[in-house]
Design a protein around this motif. Structure first.
Motif, PDB file in Angstrom:
ATOM      1  N   UNK A 253     -26.041 -13.261 -20.925  1.00 47.37           N
ATOM      2  CA  UNK A 253     -24.902 -13.358 -21.834  1.00 47.37           C
ATOM      3  C   UNK A 253     -23.614 -12.940 -21.124  1.00 47.37           C
ATOM      4  N   UNK A 254     -23.679 -11.857 -20.376  1.00 46.22           N
ATOM      5  CA  UNK A 254     -22.506 -11.383 -19.630  1.00 46.22           C
ATOM      6  C   UNK A 254     -22.068 -12.408 -18.592  1.00 46.22           C
ATOM      7  N   UNK A 255     -23.031 -13.009 -17.929  1.00 46.00           N
ATOM      8  CA  UNK A 255     -22.709 -14.033 -16.935  1.00 46.00           C
ATOM      9  C   UNK A 255     -21.987 -15.212 -17.581  1.00 46.00           C
ATOM     10  N   UNK A 256     -22.441 -15.589 -18.773  1.00 50.03           N
ATOM     11  CA  UNK A 256     -21.814 -16.710 -19.481  1.00 50.03           C
ATOM     12  C   UNK A 256     -20.378 -16.362 -19.875  1.00 50.03           C
ATOM     13  N   UNK A 257     -20.185 -15.145 -20.374  1.00 54.73           N
ATOM     14  CA  UNK A 257     -18.843 -14.706 -20.769  1.00 54.73           C
ATOM     15  C   UNK A 257     -17.905 -14.691 -19.564  1.00 54.73           C
ATOM     16  N   UNK A 258     -18.373 -14.180 -18.446  1.00 51.69           N
ATOM     17  CA  UNK A 258     -17.528 -14.123 -17.248  1.00 51.69           C
ATOM     18  C   UNK A 258     -17.173 -15.521 -16.745  1.00 51.69           C
ATOM     19  N   UNK A 259     -18.081 -16.442 -16.938  1.00 52.15           N
ATOM     20  CA  UNK A 259     -17.837 -17.819 -16.511  1.00 52.15           C
ATOM     21  C   UNK A 259     -16.864 -18.544 -17.436  1.00 52.15           C
ATOM     22  N   UNK A 260     -16.953 -18.279 -18.742  1.00 51.25           N
ATOM     23  CA  UNK A 260     -16.220 -19.058 -19.735  1.00 51.25           C
ATOM     24  C   UNK A 260     -14.887 -18.442 -20.156  1.00 51.25           C
ATOM     25  N   UNK A 261     -14.738 -17.141 -20.063  1.00 47.77           N
ATOM     26  CA  UNK A 261     -13.550 -16.460 -20.594  1.00 47.77           C
ATOM     27  C   UNK A 261     -12.641 -16.053 -19.436  1.00 47.77           C
ATOM     28  N   UNK A 262     -11.389 -16.498 -19.493  1.00 46.10           N
ATOM     29  CA  UNK A 262     -10.464 -16.157 -18.420  1.00 46.10           C
ATOM     30  C   UNK A 262     -10.253 -14.643 -18.357  1.00 46.10           C
TER      31      UNK A 262
END
Length: 296
Positions: A253-262
């Motif tokens: 989940x953290x990886x996805x957030x770091x990828x998607x959120x500037x």
């Protein structure tokens, strides 16, 4: 000395606590939620449980958290999409004569974030998003240190945002909601194991179980990304029964957030598990009873 009762109504269990005015847990009780979860049966179960928890009537008021929006006055359960028959239920009015105590209602996610702000992981934070992962996906929001309920008290239903327009239908009328990918039912579509068994398998290194939790985390991260862009919280808390497996799904989940959120929208952001576990909801319900019914 005055005391409080907090009640957290879930799809499978009703969790109750009796608290001092400073939030100390004095007694607790958990009873099964009646099945089917019709309002009349739930009223009987709550009344019996409160009488068992507080036979000497030491508590002067009751806060009750439910999975859905309440009216602005905290008297009527407007709708609980995962509980049959729950539309415009005047629950406080029904409970008060039988309990002979004042009652206030709130969304269970709101209760959880209030509980964490009072005694848990959100103490000292002003802008907080909390998600409860269980039978459904609920949540609550603090903005500027205050509970955000929006117009008419129905705001902050993060589990109902869409992450896949062609996804499974949701009881809300939406399709592909976050709840359809991150609830207990969502896991059941991928595995015949219970969440607890799935977590145990993953703990033992089972590749299939680990892959299921990783996929779960990616979907959670997609939903969180949209919510973070809107709210830019300091802190995201993960609670509910499924949070027991957070060590398996939070990394993806953290990886996805770091990828998607500037970077600017997640500056200083912390994402972690709730400190109070499944006790946050009943504690927050008690705190809302204190604020609404005693501090008047």
């Amino acid at each position: 000395m005055a005391q409080l009762i907090g009640v957290d109504l879930g799809g499978t269990a009703i969790k109750l606590g009796r608290f001092s005015l400073d939030g100390e847990l004095l007694a607790e009780l958990e009873v099964p939620t009646p099945q089917p979860t019709m309002p009349g049966a739930v009223v009987i179960a709550i009344v019996e449980a409160v009488q068992q928890l507080d036979p000497e009537r030491l508590a002067s008021c009751v806060g009750l958290g439910l999975p859905g929006p309440m009216d602005a006055a905290g008297r009527v359960a407007r709708v609980c999409i995962n509980l049959p028959g729950w539309e415009q239920v005047p629950l406080a009015e029904w409970l008060e004569p039988q309990l002979q105590r004042r009652v206030t209602l709130a969304n269970d996610g709101n209760c959880a974030v209030v509980g964490e702000a009072w005694q848990g992981a959100a103490r000292g934070y002003q802008d907080v998003l909390l998600l409860t992962l269980g039978t459904g996906v609920g949540g609550g929001v603090l903005l500027g240190g205050r509970l955000f309920t929006g117009n008419g008290g129905a705001a902050a239903e993060p589990g109902l945002i869409c992450i896949d327009p062609e996804g499974p239908p949701c009881n809300s009328g939406n399709r592909g909601s976050l709840e359809q990918f991150c609830s207990i039912g969502a896991l059941a579509r991928q595995s015949s194991l219970t969440p607890h068994e799935l977590c145990q398998r993953a703990d033992a290194g089972d590749p299939e179980a680990l892959a299921i939790w990783q996929c779960y985390g990616r979907h959670l991260g997609v939903g969180l990304s949209s919510l973070i862009y809107v709210l830019t919280p300091e802190l995201v808390l993960i609670g509910g029964g499924l949070s027991a497996a957070s060590h398996h799904f939070l990394p993806s989940a953290l990886e996805e957030v770091e990828h998607r959120v500037q970077r600017e929208s997640r500056q200083g952001l912390e994402i972690r598990r709730c400190a109070l576990g499944n006790g946050a909801g009943r504690l927050g319900a008690a705190r809302l009873a204190l604020d609404r019914l005693l501090h008047v």
